[in-house]
Design a protein around this motif. Structure first.
Motif, PDB file in Angstrom:
ATOM      1  N   ALA A   1      19.545   9.961  -4.461  1.00  0.00           N
ATOM      2  CA  ALA A   1      19.253   8.799  -3.614  1.00  0.00           C
ATOM      3  C   ALA A   1      17.755   8.562  -3.474  1.00  0.00           C
ATOM      4  CB  ALA A   1      19.876   9.007  -2.241  1.00  0.00           C
ATOM      5  N   LYS A   2      16.945   9.605  -3.643  1.00  0.00           N
ATOM      6  CA  LYS A   2      15.512   9.448  -3.365  1.00  0.00           C
ATOM      7  C   LYS A   2      14.698   8.980  -4.561  1.00  0.00           C
ATOM      8  CE  LYS A   2      15.316  12.361   0.642  1.00  0.00           C
ATOM      9  NZ  LYS A   2      15.242  13.756   1.076  1.00  0.00           N
ATOM     10  N   ALA A   3      15.361   8.669  -5.673  1.00  0.00           N
ATOM     11  CA  ALA A   3      14.617   8.116  -6.813  1.00  0.00           C
ATOM     12  C   ALA A   3      14.350   6.631  -6.578  1.00  0.00           C
ATOM     13  CB  ALA A   3      15.412   8.304  -8.094  1.00  0.00           C
ATOM     14  N   GLY A   4      13.463   6.068  -7.385  1.00  0.00           N
ATOM     15  CA  GLY A   4      13.134   4.653  -7.243  1.00  0.00           C
ATOM     16  C   GLY A   4      12.007   4.292  -8.186  1.00  0.00           C
ATOM     17  N   PHE A   5      11.127   3.433  -7.728  1.00  0.00           N
ATOM     18  CA  PHE A   5       9.995   3.072  -8.582  1.00  0.00           C
ATOM     19  C   PHE A   5       8.739   2.843  -7.749  1.00  0.00           C
ATOM     20  CE2 PHE A   5      12.133  -0.945  -7.622  1.00  0.00           C
ATOM     21  CZ  PHE A   5      11.079  -1.790  -7.269  1.00  0.00           C
ATOM     22  N   VAL A   6       7.609   2.942  -8.458  1.00  0.00           N
ATOM     23  CA  VAL A   6       6.292   2.696  -7.879  1.00  0.00           C
ATOM     24  C   VAL A   6       5.719   1.480  -8.599  1.00  0.00           C
ATOM     25  CG1 VAL A   6       3.973   3.675  -7.649  1.00  0.00           C
ATOM     26  CG2 VAL A   6       5.959   5.165  -7.465  1.00  0.00           C
ATOM     27  N   ARG A   7       4.992   0.655  -7.895  1.00  0.00           N
ATOM     28  CA  ARG A   7       4.345  -0.493  -8.549  1.00  0.00           C
ATOM     29  C   ARG A   7       2.948  -0.068  -9.002  1.00  0.00           C
ATOM     30  NH1 ARG A   7       7.565  -4.711  -7.824  1.00  0.00           N
ATOM     31  NH2 ARG A   7       8.423  -5.247  -5.790  1.00  0.00           N
ATOM     32  N   PRO A   8       2.720   0.029 -10.324  1.00  0.00           N
ATOM     33  CA  PRO A   8       1.452   0.611 -10.785  1.00  0.00           C
ATOM     34  C   PRO A   8       0.224  -0.249 -10.469  1.00  0.00           C
ATOM     35  CG  PRO A   8       2.779  -0.147 -12.665  1.00  0.00           C
ATOM     36  CD  PRO A   8       3.633  -0.271 -11.438  1.00  0.00           C
ATOM     37  N   GLU A   9       0.335  -1.566 -10.689  1.00  0.00           N
ATOM     38  CA  GLU A   9      -0.857  -2.396 -10.450  1.00  0.00           C
ATOM     39  C   GLU A   9      -1.224  -2.384  -8.973  1.00  0.00           C
ATOM     40  OE1 GLU A   9       1.805  -3.378 -12.169  1.00  0.00           O
ATOM     41  OE2 GLU A   9       1.231  -4.263 -14.091  1.00  0.00           O
ATOM     42  N   ALA A  10      -0.206  -2.455  -8.117  1.00  0.00           N
ATOM     43  CA  ALA A  10      -0.482  -2.437  -6.666  1.00  0.00           C
ATOM     44  C   ALA A  10      -1.073  -1.091  -6.256  1.00  0.00           C
ATOM     45  CB  ALA A  10       0.809  -2.712  -5.891  1.00  0.00           C
ATOM     46  N   ALA A  11      -0.606  -0.015  -6.873  1.00  0.00           N
ATOM     47  CA  ALA A  11      -1.110   1.322  -6.538  1.00  0.00           C
ATOM     48  C   ALA A  11      -2.588   1.438  -6.894  1.00  0.00           C
ATOM     49  CB  ALA A  11      -0.302   2.380  -7.292  1.00  0.00           C
ATOM     50  N   ILE A  12      -2.945   0.956  -8.083  1.00  0.00           N
ATOM     51  CA  ILE A  12      -4.350   1.034  -8.513  1.00  0.00           C
ATOM     52  C   ILE A  12      -5.223   0.203  -7.565  1.00  0.00           C
ATOM     53  CG2 ILE A  12      -5.938   0.322 -10.358  1.00  0.00           C
ATOM     54  CD1 ILE A  12      -3.685   1.132 -12.350  1.00  0.00           C
ATOM     55  N   CYS A  13      -4.775  -1.006  -7.264  1.00  0.00           N
ATOM     56  CA  CYS A  13      -5.559  -1.867  -6.346  1.00  0.00           C
ATOM     57  C   CYS A  13      -5.728  -1.201  -4.991  1.00  0.00           C
ATOM     58  CB  CYS A  13      -4.867  -3.209  -6.152  1.00  0.00           C
ATOM     59  SG  CYS A  13      -4.966  -4.257  -7.585  1.00  0.00           S
ATOM     60  N   ALA A  14      -4.657  -0.621  -4.486  1.00  0.00           N
ATOM     61  CA  ALA A  14      -4.720  -0.014  -3.150  1.00  0.00           C
ATOM     62  C   ALA A  14      -5.702   1.160  -3.145  1.00  0.00           C
ATOM     63  CB  ALA A  14      -3.327   0.443  -2.721  1.00  0.00           C
ATOM     64  N   HIS A  15      -5.612   2.024  -4.159  1.00  0.00           N
ATOM     65  CA  HIS A  15      -6.525   3.177  -4.201  1.00  0.00           C
ATOM     66  C   HIS A  15      -7.981   2.715  -4.330  1.00  0.00           C
ATOM     67  CE1 HIS A  15      -3.159   6.141  -5.459  1.00  0.00           C
ATOM     68  NE2 HIS A  15      -3.576   6.461  -4.256  1.00  0.00           N
ATOM     69  N   LEU A  16      -8.213   1.706  -5.168  1.00  0.00           N
ATOM     70  CA  LEU A  16      -9.596   1.249  -5.354  1.00  0.00           C
ATOM     71  C   LEU A  16     -10.122   0.548  -4.104  1.00  0.00           C
ATOM     72  CD1 LEU A  16      -9.525  -0.061  -9.045  1.00  0.00           C
ATOM     73  CD2 LEU A  16     -10.377   2.138  -8.194  1.00  0.00           C
ATOM     74  N   GLN A  17      -9.246  -0.217  -3.480  1.00  0.00           N
ATOM     75  CA  GLN A  17      -9.650  -0.918  -2.254  1.00  0.00           C
ATOM     76  C   GLN A  17     -10.076   0.081  -1.181  1.00  0.00           C
ATOM     77  OE1 GLN A  17      -6.392  -3.301  -0.639  1.00  0.00           O
ATOM     78  NE2 GLN A  17      -7.257  -3.016   1.402  1.00  0.00           N
ATOM     79  N   ARG A  18      -9.274   1.119  -0.994  1.00  0.00           N
ATOM     80  CA  ARG A  18      -9.604   2.122   0.036  1.00  0.00           C
ATOM     81  C   ARG A  18     -10.844   2.918  -0.342  1.00  0.00           C
ATOM     82  NH1 ARG A  18      -9.998   2.558   4.595  1.00  0.00           N
ATOM     83  NH2 ARG A  18      -9.337   4.680   5.090  1.00  0.00           N
ATOM     84  N   ALA A  19     -10.951   3.250  -1.649  1.00  0.00           N
ATOM     85  CA  ALA A  19     -12.136   4.004  -2.098  1.00  0.00           C
ATOM     86  C   ALA A  19     -13.398   3.208  -1.796  1.00  0.00           C
ATOM     87  CB  ALA A  19     -12.020   4.311  -3.594  1.00  0.00           C
ATOM     88  N   ALA A  20     -13.364   1.904  -2.090  1.00  0.00           N
ATOM     89  CA  ALA A  20     -14.545   1.067  -1.840  1.00  0.00           C
ATOM     90  C   ALA A  20     -14.841   1.008  -0.341  1.00  0.00           C
ATOM     91  CB  ALA A  20     -14.320  -0.334  -2.409  1.00  0.00           C
ATOM     92  N   GLN A  21     -13.783   0.856   0.465  1.00  0.00           N
ATOM     93  CA  GLN A  21     -13.999   0.823   1.927  1.00  0.00           C
ATOM     94  C   GLN A  21     -14.636   2.120   2.415  1.00  0.00           C
ATOM     95  OE1 GLN A  21     -10.062   0.137   3.417  1.00  0.00           O
ATOM     96  NE2 GLN A  21     -10.230  -2.096   3.282  1.00  0.00           N
ATOM     97  N   LEU A  22     -14.293   3.227   1.751  1.00  0.00           N
ATOM     98  CA  LEU A  22     -14.810   4.534   2.169  1.00  0.00           C
ATOM     99  C   LEU A  22     -16.159   4.850   1.532  1.00  0.00           C
ATOM    100  CD1 LEU A  22     -11.370   6.380   1.898  1.00  0.00           C
ATOM    101  CD2 LEU A  22     -12.679   6.105   4.013  1.00  0.00           C
TER     102      LEU A  22
END
Ligand SMILES: Cc1cc2nc3c(=O)[nH]c(=O)nc-3n(C[C@H](O)[C@H](O)[C@H](O)COP(=O)(O)OP(=O)(O)OC[C@H]3O[C@@H](n4cnc5c(N)ncnc54)[C@H](O)[C@@H]3O)c2cc1C
Length: 386
Positions: A142-163
């Protein structure tokens, strides 16, 4: 010469974006260098969805890593208020002795994960779109699924820049060198200095890592089809992600309809031609589409409608199909990462944590035994001037 960085990260794709985020979060002065503008479609991290699953058929050692990856995906979702991780359930379908089924069960049992085993009739009764061979079975989690790769990259970069991370796009790295005093990285624009370096180059591994590892880059094709019938059964309340090993040893995998694009995505797992980032053929040929239609016709006939779109992408494989993650054998202030072999994205969040640990401390509490960069033989270290 630009100085004043603790760590430079080369490559801001799936792994590098998570790494700059982790480093910035820990107060490091970080420079991230990327040859394109992320997220882009010229590497390995595009196509709207990547499967995530816990009962890991490749090896039980991945399970603690993926459990931590789930936590970190949730953390970055909360910090950026974006949805990245989608739980749909997952089916690993195949002959009972296939790696897809038996390997998943082995990992689930070893780590006490919840799962069900379904026979062919039960698979079809519960998921009527799927037509397994009578002898096939499936592990459902039940715990399988998917990750959105483009959104993940944007989110990590956005937070990195904020930090406070400095992120330079459209700035290809031409060369790097490391001494006991630190590292120098030369790009098309200038040369930078830092105490340490992380290299997460995706399909450009052979060119950048200075490791004598037999990386093989493999072209992959993604297909989005319009269902012929029963469109409503393709949404994620009715259809989970699946990896399907057929009697002839072929593996294909797919997603429910709402995995980020029009149409329903499906692809073969590890069935491409050898290429390089420079030579990859982006044309998808009629014979390739016909092959996919043959498998659809037999196993998911309701999906065999109009082909809406295709995309090509690259795996970076190593012979044992595990990852390459660790300190560079010749340069202890350089950390290298090639977590691919076609199954790395789900781990990107935890790989960022690992690469930050290695860059800052030289070690990590995460298990990396399977991933040692020097496991491929005698010649892994190239001379320091190479
Ligand atoms: C079709 C396909 C399907 C997949 N499905 C799954 C799945 O379902 N689940 C899963 O877990 N994994 C999956 N994977 C694997 C996963 O996507 C990869 O493991 C992951 O994307 C690798 O990330 P990366 O950061 O190593 O590479 P990338 O995201 O490609 O990042 C490398 C970056 O380095 C940059 N770079 C390279 N050289 C230089 C240079 N000289 N200077 C500056 N920048 C440079 C590149 O431009 C690129 O942005 C799939 C892969 C493909 C191709």
């Amino acid at each position: 010469m630009a100085t004043g960085f603790d760590v430079i990260v080369i490559g801001l794709g799936g792994m590098g974006s998570a790494t700059v985020y982790q480093l910035a979060q820990r107060g490091q002065r970080v420079l991230g260098l990327e040859q394109f503008t992320p997220p882009h479609n010229r590497g390995s991290s595009h196509g709207k969805s990547r499967i995530i699953r816990q009962a890991y058929f490749e090896h039980p050692s991945y399970v603690p890593l993926v459990l931590r990856a789930y936590q970190l995906w949730q953390q970055i979702e909360q910090e950026t208020n974006q949805k990245i991780l989608f739980l749909t359930g997952g089916l690993m379908i195949g002959p009972p002795k296939s790696t897809t089924v038996s390997g998943s069960q082995r990992s689930a049992q070893k780590h006490g994960l919840d799962y069900e085993i379904l026979d062919a009739q039960q698979i079809h009764a519960r998921f009527p779109l799927l037509h397994p061979d009578p002898s096939a079975i499936a592990l459902f989690e039940a715990k399988a699924g998917f990750v959105r790769p483009e959104a993940a990259i944007c989110a990590h970069l956005q937070r990195a820049a904020q930090l406070g991370a400095a992120l330079h796009f459209e700035e290809p790295v031409l060369s790097w060198c490391a001494t006991d005093q630190g590292v120098q990285v030369t790009t098309a624009k200038t040369t930078y200095e830092a105490a340490r370096l992380v290299i997460a180059p995706g399909a450009w591994a052979t060119q950048l890592l200075k490791l004598d590892i037999p990386f093989v880059v493999e072209r992959q094709v993604l297909y989005w089809f319009e269902p012929l019938r029963h469109r409503e059964l393709f949404d994620c309340t009715h259809l989970p992600i699946y990896i399907w090993e057929t009697g002839d040893g072929v593996q294909f995998y797919g997603f429910p309809a709402d995995a980020g694009s029009e149409g329903v995505k499906i692809a073969f797992f590890r069935a491409g031609e050898v290429c390089t980032p420079e030579t990859i053929d982006r044309t998808v040929y009629p014979h390739e589409i016909e092959t996919m239609r043959r498998y659809l016709d037999q196993h998911i006939p309701d999906l065999n409608g109009q082909l809406l779109s295709t995309a090509t992408c690259m795996y970076t494989n190593v012979p044992d199909e595990h990852f390459v993650i660790g300190l560079h054998p010749a340069y202890p202030n350089v950390t290298v990462a090639s977590p691919c072999s076609g199954h790395g994205f789900k781990f990107a969040s935890v790989v960022g944590e690992i690469l930050a640990d290695l860059a800052i401390n030289g070690h990590t509490h995460h298990p990396l035994e399977l991933f040692k960069p020097d496991r491929f033989g005698q010649n892994t270290n190239l001379p320091a001037n190479s």
